[in-house]
Design a protein around this motif. Structure first.
Motif, PDB file in Angstrom:
ATOM      1  N   THR A 196       0.870  -1.177   0.000  1.00  0.00           N
ATOM      2  CA  THR A 196       0.000   0.000   0.000  1.00  0.00           C
ATOM      3  C   THR A 196       0.910   1.231   0.000  1.00  0.00           C
ATOM      4  N   PHE A 197       0.380   2.336  -0.491  1.00  0.00           N
ATOM      5  CA  PHE A 197       1.216   3.524  -0.658  1.00  0.00           C
ATOM      6  C   PHE A 197       0.672   4.687   0.167  1.00  0.00           C
ATOM      7  N   GLU A 198       1.601   5.488   0.652  1.00  0.00           N
ATOM      8  CA  GLU A 198       1.219   6.656   1.448  1.00  0.00           C
ATOM      9  C   GLU A 198       1.801   7.892   0.775  1.00  0.00           C
ATOM     10  N   MET A 199       0.942   8.870   0.520  1.00  0.00           N
ATOM     11  CA  MET A 199       1.384  10.069  -0.199  1.00  0.00           C
ATOM     12  C   MET A 199       1.512  11.245   0.759  1.00  0.00           C
ATOM     13  N   VAL A 200       2.284  12.240   0.330  1.00  0.00           N
ATOM     14  CA  VAL A 200       2.390  13.484   1.072  1.00  0.00           C
ATOM     15  C   VAL A 200       2.230  14.627   0.057  1.00  0.00           C
ATOM     16  N   GLU A 201       1.530  15.655   0.454  1.00  0.00           N
ATOM     17  CA  GLU A 201       1.281  16.795  -0.463  1.00  0.00           C
ATOM     18  C   GLU A 201       2.420  17.802  -0.330  1.00  0.00           C
ATOM     19  N   GLU A 202       3.067  18.094  -1.453  1.00  0.00           N
ATOM     20  CA  GLU A 202       4.147  19.090  -1.462  1.00  0.00           C
ATOM     21  C   GLU A 202       3.819  20.181  -2.465  1.00  0.00           C
ATOM     22  N   ASP A 203       4.645  21.259  -2.496  1.00  0.00           N
ATOM     23  CA  ASP A 203       4.382  22.370  -3.406  1.00  0.00           C
ATOM     24  C   ASP A 203       4.320  21.906  -4.866  1.00  0.00           C
ATOM     25  N   ALA A 204       5.232  20.982  -5.208  1.00  0.00           N
ATOM     26  CA  ALA A 204       5.299  20.514  -6.599  1.00  0.00           C
ATOM     27  C   ALA A 204       4.222  19.486  -6.917  1.00  0.00           C
ATOM     28  N   GLY A 205       3.409  19.132  -5.923  1.00  0.00           N
ATOM     29  CA  GLY A 205       2.353  18.139  -6.134  1.00  0.00           C
ATOM     30  C   GLY A 205       2.514  16.982  -5.177  1.00  0.00           C
ATOM     31  N   PRO A 206       1.686  15.951  -5.347  1.00  0.00           N
ATOM     32  CA  PRO A 206       1.764  14.816  -4.425  1.00  0.00           C
ATOM     33  C   PRO A 206       3.064  14.023  -4.621  1.00  0.00           C
ATOM     34  N   ARG A 207       3.645  13.557  -3.517  1.00  0.00           N
ATOM     35  CA  ARG A 207       4.877  12.748  -3.586  1.00  0.00           C
ATOM     36  C   ARG A 207       4.691  11.501  -2.735  1.00  0.00           C
ATOM     37  N   LEU A 208       5.242  10.393  -3.253  1.00  0.00           N
ATOM     38  CA  LEU A 208       5.150   9.137  -2.517  1.00  0.00           C
ATOM     39  C   LEU A 208       6.051   9.213  -1.283  1.00  0.00           C
ATOM     40  N   ARG A 209       5.475   9.049  -0.101  1.00  0.00           N
ATOM     41  CA  ARG A 209       6.251   9.129   1.123  1.00  0.00           C
ATOM     42  C   ARG A 209       6.700   7.748   1.584  1.00  0.00           C
ATOM     43  N   GLN A 218       3.481 -14.471   6.897  1.00  0.00           N
ATOM     44  CA  GLN A 218       3.586 -13.935   8.267  1.00  0.00           C
ATOM     45  C   GLN A 218       2.779 -12.630   8.309  1.00  0.00           C
ATOM     46  N   THR A 219       1.504 -12.764   8.553  1.00  0.00           N
ATOM     47  CA  THR A 219       0.608 -11.612   8.428  1.00  0.00           C
ATOM     48  C   THR A 219       0.847 -10.537   9.483  1.00  0.00           C
ATOM     49  N   ARG A 220       1.542 -10.918  10.558  1.00  0.00           N
ATOM     50  CA  ARG A 220       1.810  -9.919  11.607  1.00  0.00           C
ATOM     51  C   ARG A 220       3.002  -9.039  11.243  1.00  0.00           C
ATOM     52  N   GLN A 221       3.700  -9.418  10.176  1.00  0.00           N
ATOM     53  CA  GLN A 221       4.921  -8.693   9.795  1.00  0.00           C
ATOM     54  C   GLN A 221       4.635  -7.651   8.696  1.00  0.00           C
ATOM     55  N   ILE A 222       5.089  -6.435   8.943  1.00  0.00           N
ATOM     56  CA  ILE A 222       4.896  -5.347   7.979  1.00  0.00           C
ATOM     57  C   ILE A 222       6.245  -4.657   7.755  1.00  0.00           C
ATOM     58  N   THR A 223       6.558  -4.385   6.505  1.00  0.00           N
ATOM     59  CA  THR A 223       7.814  -3.691   6.185  1.00  0.00           C
ATOM     60  C   THR A 223       7.470  -2.352   5.540  1.00  0.00           C
ATOM     61  N   GLU A 224       7.961  -1.296   6.161  1.00  0.00           N
ATOM     62  CA  GLU A 224       7.661   0.046   5.632  1.00  0.00           C
ATOM     63  C   GLU A 224       8.907   0.629   4.971  1.00  0.00           C
ATOM     64  N   VAL A 225       8.785   0.979   3.692  1.00  0.00           N
ATOM     65  CA  VAL A 225       9.882   1.594   2.948  1.00  0.00           C
ATOM     66  C   VAL A 225       9.549   3.079   2.785  1.00  0.00           C
ATOM     67  N   SER A 226      10.295   3.935   3.498  1.00  0.00           N
ATOM     68  CA  SER A 226      10.000   5.379   3.459  1.00  0.00           C
ATOM     69  C   SER A 226      11.038   6.111   2.624  1.00  0.00           C
ATOM     70  N   TYR A 227      10.563   7.013   1.774  1.00  0.00           N
ATOM     71  CA  TYR A 227      11.465   7.827   0.964  1.00  0.00           C
ATOM     72  C   TYR A 227      11.626   9.161   1.689  1.00  0.00           C
ATOM     73  N   LEU A 228      12.708   9.278   2.478  1.00  0.00           N
ATOM     74  CA  LEU A 228      12.873  10.440   3.351  1.00  0.00           C
ATOM     75  C   LEU A 228      13.123  11.718   2.562  1.00  0.00           C
ATOM     76  N   SER A 229      13.947  11.624   1.538  1.00  0.00           N
ATOM     77  CA  SER A 229      14.219  12.792   0.706  1.00  0.00           C
ATOM     78  C   SER A 229      14.566  12.350  -0.706  1.00  0.00           C
ATOM     79  N   VAL A 230      14.188  13.166  -1.659  1.00  0.00           N
ATOM     80  CA  VAL A 230      14.499  12.903  -3.068  1.00  0.00           C
ATOM     81  C   VAL A 230      15.074  14.195  -3.640  1.00  0.00           C
ATOM     82  N   GLU A 231      16.292  14.150  -4.154  1.00  0.00           N
ATOM     83  CA  GLU A 231      16.860  15.361  -4.723  1.00  0.00           C
ATOM     84  C   GLU A 231      17.655  15.047  -5.990  1.00  0.00           C
ATOM     85  N   PRO A 232      17.615  15.975  -6.957  1.00  0.00           N
ATOM     86  CA  PRO A 232      18.385  15.763  -8.186  1.00  0.00           C
ATOM     87  C   PRO A 232      19.875  15.626  -7.849  1.00  0.00           C
TER      88      PRO A 232
END
Lengths: 250, 391
Positions: A196-209, A218-232
Motif C-alpha cells: 500500500t502507498f502513502e502520499m504526502v502533499e508538497e508544493d510541486a504536487g503529491p509525492r510518494l512518502r 507472516q501476516t503480523r509482519q509489515i515492512t515500511e519503505v520510506s522515501y525520506l528525501s528525493v533530490e536531483p
C-alpha cells in the motif's frame, strides 16, 4: 476482366496498408499513453534524471518496531542504481544495479558478488524494491479497468525477463493517478507480496512518502519503505562501474 | 596460561579510535575480531603429518582494524595462536588517489581478481583460494575507467631479493558476462584470461586460466642435479612452464539452497604419476623404518613437507551445498584430491548462526577418511566467534 482483377488487387493492397497503418498508429498511441501513465506515476516517486533518495526500511512485527535500516540510493539513467548501506550494522555495503544485473560489495571482501533482485535486505524489502524506482522503465500497461468512480486497476507486465516481478496489479486514483495499492507476482505466477502507498502533499504536487509491504504468510509482519528525501543529483559515470566501487568507499 | 591481554588492550584502543575516526567527516573504520578454538585428532595414516593418534587443542585470536580517510587506508592486525606471543602485522597500508585523469594505488594492498573459490589462477596479487590468508604486496598501480571497462597497469615494489611482477589487466562487465585478461612478467612471461557467465537467475558458470613461464613445480625425479624439495629425497623442485585452470558452476535453488561444483587443474601440483611413485616409496620406506626409527623420521619429514604444500595434487574438485534459513547457514563440502584413479576426499560440515547483526557463531567439523593415500589424518572440530563493527 483481368483489368478489373488488377484494380481490385490494388484496392485491396491500399486498404490493407491503410488498415495496418491505422492499427499500428492506434497501438503506438495506446502504448505511448500507457507509458505516459507510468511516467506520471513515477514522477510522484522520483523526478527524471539522476536522483539521490534517502530510503529508510522499518520492520514491524505485531505493530512493534523490530529493526530499521537506512539506504542512500542513487538512481541514474538506463536502469542503473547504486545503493549505499548507511546503517551501522551494514556500514560499507553497496549494491549496484545495472539493468537486470545486481552486484553486492561487502566491506571485508575484495571482489563483487553477483546477487538476484529477490535477495532480501530487511523484512519483505528486497534489493530490487529499493534500487528499482521507475515503473515506466520496467513495465508496460497491459490493461486499465475502472474499478469504481475514482479507482483504476492497471495490469502491468515486465518488459524484460530478469525483473523480480513478472506481473504487477496496480490500483491508482482515476483522476490524479496517485498509487493506492499493488500486488506483485513472481515469474511462477504466485503472489510475492502486496503493498500500500502513502502520499504526502508538497508544493510541486503529491509525492510518494512510503510504501508498506505486507507479508502473505507472516501476516503480523509489515515492512515500511520510506522515501525520506528525493533530490536531483549529478551521478559520476564511474560510480556505475563495479571495478570503481571495489576500490572506493563512497 | 592463555594470554589475551594484548588483544583486550587493542580492543580498548579501537574503542577509543572509533569515535575519534568518526569525528573526521569522511573517515571510516571497521573492526573484525575472530576467536577460535580447534580440537584436532590425528590419525595413523601413512602420511600422518604429526605423531599418530595424537590429539591437540589450540585456541587462536585474530583482530583486524581498518581505518580509512581521504584515500588513505591502514589495516593493522594482531594474530595469536596457542601459547605463542601476539604477532603484529601491518596487513595493508595504501593510498588511493586520482591524478592526471587516472586512479592510482600506492602501498601494500590486496587485490582479488578471480571468480573461483577452490583455485584462482588470475589472482596474481591476492589469495589463490577463498578464505586463504594473504600477505599484501607493496605495489604501484594505475587504473583507467572507460564505460564498463577498467584498464589496470602496475608493478610490485619488493624490498627483498625477488623478481618484480609487472602487469597489464583489462576487466569488463557486459550484462550477463564479466570477463578479464591479464599479461605480465615476473621470472618469465605470464598470461591469463577468464570469464563468468550468469546464464539465468539461478545458474552461473565460470572459467579462468593462466599460463606461467618458469614457475616452481614439484616433480619426482632421479636427476640429482635438480634442487631437492626436502633434503635427499626424490621429490625435486624445478622451474617449468605450466597452466592453471579453474572451472566452476553455481546453482541457486529455491528455499535459499545453493549448490557449487568446481574443478581445478594446476600443473604446479603433484601429478597422478608422482603420487604413484610416492606411494611406492612409502611402502619401501615403511619396511625399512620397521628396523630403523631414524629412517622413519626422515620419511615423515619429506612426506609432511609434500603434503603441506599447496596445491596437494594437480587435479582437485570441490563440491559444496549451502542452505541458509534466516539467520542460520549450513554448509556441506567435499574436497576431492585426485592422487589416484579414486580421489582422496576431505569432508567438511559447517554450521553458522548470526546471533546478532555482525556477530557470527560457527561450528566446523572436518574429516579425512581412512581409505586414502593420506591415510586417516584424523578429524578436526573448530568453534569460532566472529564480531565486526564499524562506522
Amino acid at each position: 476482366m483481368s483489368e478489373l482483377t488488377a484494380q481490385n488487387r490494388q484496392l485491396w493492397r491500399a486498404g490493407t496498408a491503410v488498415l495496418i497503418t491505422l492499427v499500428t498508429a492506434l497501438g503506438v498511441t495506446l502504448q505511448s499513453a500507457h507509458a505516459d501513465l507510468l511516467a506520471t506515476i513515477d514522477q510522484m516517486r522520483i523526478s527524471e534524471g539522476g536522483v539521490r533518495v534517502m530510503t529508510e526500511v522499518k520492520l514491524f512485527e505485531s505493530g512493534e518496531l523490530k529493526s530499521q535500516r537506512l539506504y542512500e540510493v542513487f538512481a541514474g539513467s538506463e536502469r542503473r542504481s547504486l545503493v549505499l548501506f548507511r546503517s551501522e550494522a551494514e556500514a560499507g555495503q553497496k549494491v549496484l544495479m545495472l539493468d537486470d544485473q545486481y552486484y553486492l560489495f561487502m566491506p571485508n571482501s575484495r571482489r563483487q558478488i553477483r546477487i538476484t533482485p529477490m535477495q532480501k535486505l530487511l523484512g519483505d524489502a528486497a534489493t530490487g524494491d529499493i534500487s528499482s524506482l521507475r515503473w515506466s522503465e520496467d513495465y508496460r500497461v497491459e490493461s486499465q479497468i475502472p474499478m469504481d468512480s475514482n479507482r483504476l486497476h492497471l495490469e502491468l507486465s515486465a518488459q524484460r525477463h530478469g525483473l523480480s516481478y513478472q506481473r504487477v496489479e496496480l490500483e491508482v486514483e482515476q483522476d490524479s493517478l496517485i498509487p493506492l495499492a499493488a500486488t506483485f507476482y513472481l515469474p511462477s505466477g504466485r503472489v510475492a507480496k502486496t503493498a500500500t502507498f502513502e502520499m504526502v502533499e508538497e508544493d510541486a504536487g503529491p509525492r510518494l512518502r512510503a510504501m508498506t509491504l505486507h507479508d502473505r504468510i507472516q501476516t503480523r509482519q509489515i515492512t515500511e519503505v520510506s522515501y525520506l528525501s528525493v533530490e536531483p543529483w549529478e551521478i559520476p559515470e564511474r560510480w556505475f562501474n563495479p571495478a570503481f566501487l571495489l576500490r572506493n568507499n563512497l | 596460561m592463555y594470554r589475551c591481554e594484548p588483544i583486550i588492550g587493542f580492543l580498548l584502543l579501537t574503542a577509543s579510535l572509533g569515535p575519534l575516526a568518526s569525528l573526521a567527516h569522511s573517515a571510516q573504520w571497521r573492526l573484525d575480531y575472530e576467536m577460535s578454538a580447534v580440537h584436532r585428532q590425528q590419525g595413523s595414516g601413512a602420511l600422518a603429518i604429526s605423531n599418530p593418534d595424537e590429539t591437540a587443542s589450540t585456541r587462536s585470536q585474530k583482530l583486524d582494524l581498518m581505518l580509512s580517510d581521504r584515500g588513505f587506508t591502514v589495516i593493522p592486525g594482531l594474530r595469536q595462536e596457542g601459547e605463542e606471543p601476539v604477532r603484529f602485522d601491518l596487513r595493508e597500508a595504501y593510498l588511493d588517489t586520482r591524478l592526471a585523469g587516472l586512479e592510482w594505488s600506492i602501498g601494500r594492498k590486496v587485490l582479488e581478481w578471480d571468480y573461483g573459490f577452490l583455485s584462482r589462477p588470475l589472482s596474481w596479487l591476492g589469495p589463490n583460494q577463498e578464505g586463504a590468508e594473504y600477505s599484501a604486496e607493496t605495489l604501484l598501480l594505475a587504473e583507467h575507467y572507460q564505460g564498463m571497462t577498467v584498464w589496470q597497469s602496475g608493478c610490485t615494489v619488493r624490498l627483498y631479493d625477488a623478481d618484480e611482477l609487472c602487469l597489464v589487466r583489462v576487466e569488463g562487465f557486459s550484462g550477463h558476462v564479466d570477463w578479464q585478461m591479464l599479461g605480465g612478467y615476473e621470472a618469465g612471461w605470464r598470461f591469463g584470461a577468464g570469464g563468468q557467465w550468469i546464464a539465468t537467475d539461478a545458474l552461473a558458470l565460470r572459467l579462468t586460466g593462466s599460463w606461467v613461464q618458469n614457475q616452481q613445480q614439484l616433480g619426482w625425479s632421479a636427476n640429482a642435479s635438480e634442487a631437492p624439495f626436502y633434503s635427499s629425497t626424490p621429490l625435486h623442485q624445478q622451474e617449468a612452464s605450466g597452466f592453471r585452470w579453474n572451472l566452476g558452476t553455481t546453482l541457486t535453488l529455491p528455499m535459499n539452497v545453493e549448490l557449487m561444483a568446481e574443478h581445478s587443474w594446476d600443473e604446479s601440483g603433484l601429478s597422478h604419476k608422482s603420487w604413484q611413485q610416492i606411494r611406492d616409496q612409502v611402502v619401501q620406506l615403511n619396511d625399512e623404518a620397521a628396523s630403523d626409527p631414524g629412517l622413519y623420521a626422515q620419511n615423515l619429514g619429506w612426506l609432511s613437507a609434500a603434503a603441506g604444500r599447496e596445491p596437494l595434487s594437480e587435479h582437485r574438485t570441490l563440491l559444496r551445498a549451502q542452505y541458509q534459513p534466516a539467520d542460520w547457514q549450513l554448509e556441506a563440502l567435499a574436497l576431492l584430491l585426485w592422487t589416484d584413479t579414486r580421489p582422496d576426499r576431505i569432508d567438511q560440515l559447517r554450521l553458522t548462526y548470526t546471533a546478532l547483526p555482525l556477530t557470527d557463531l560457527e561450528l566446523r567439523w572436518r574429516h579425512y577418511p581412512r581409505d586414502s593415500i593420506l591415510g586417516e589424518l584424523g578429524q578436526e572440530w573448530r568453534f569460532s566467534l566472529q564480531v565486526s563493527t564499524g562506522g
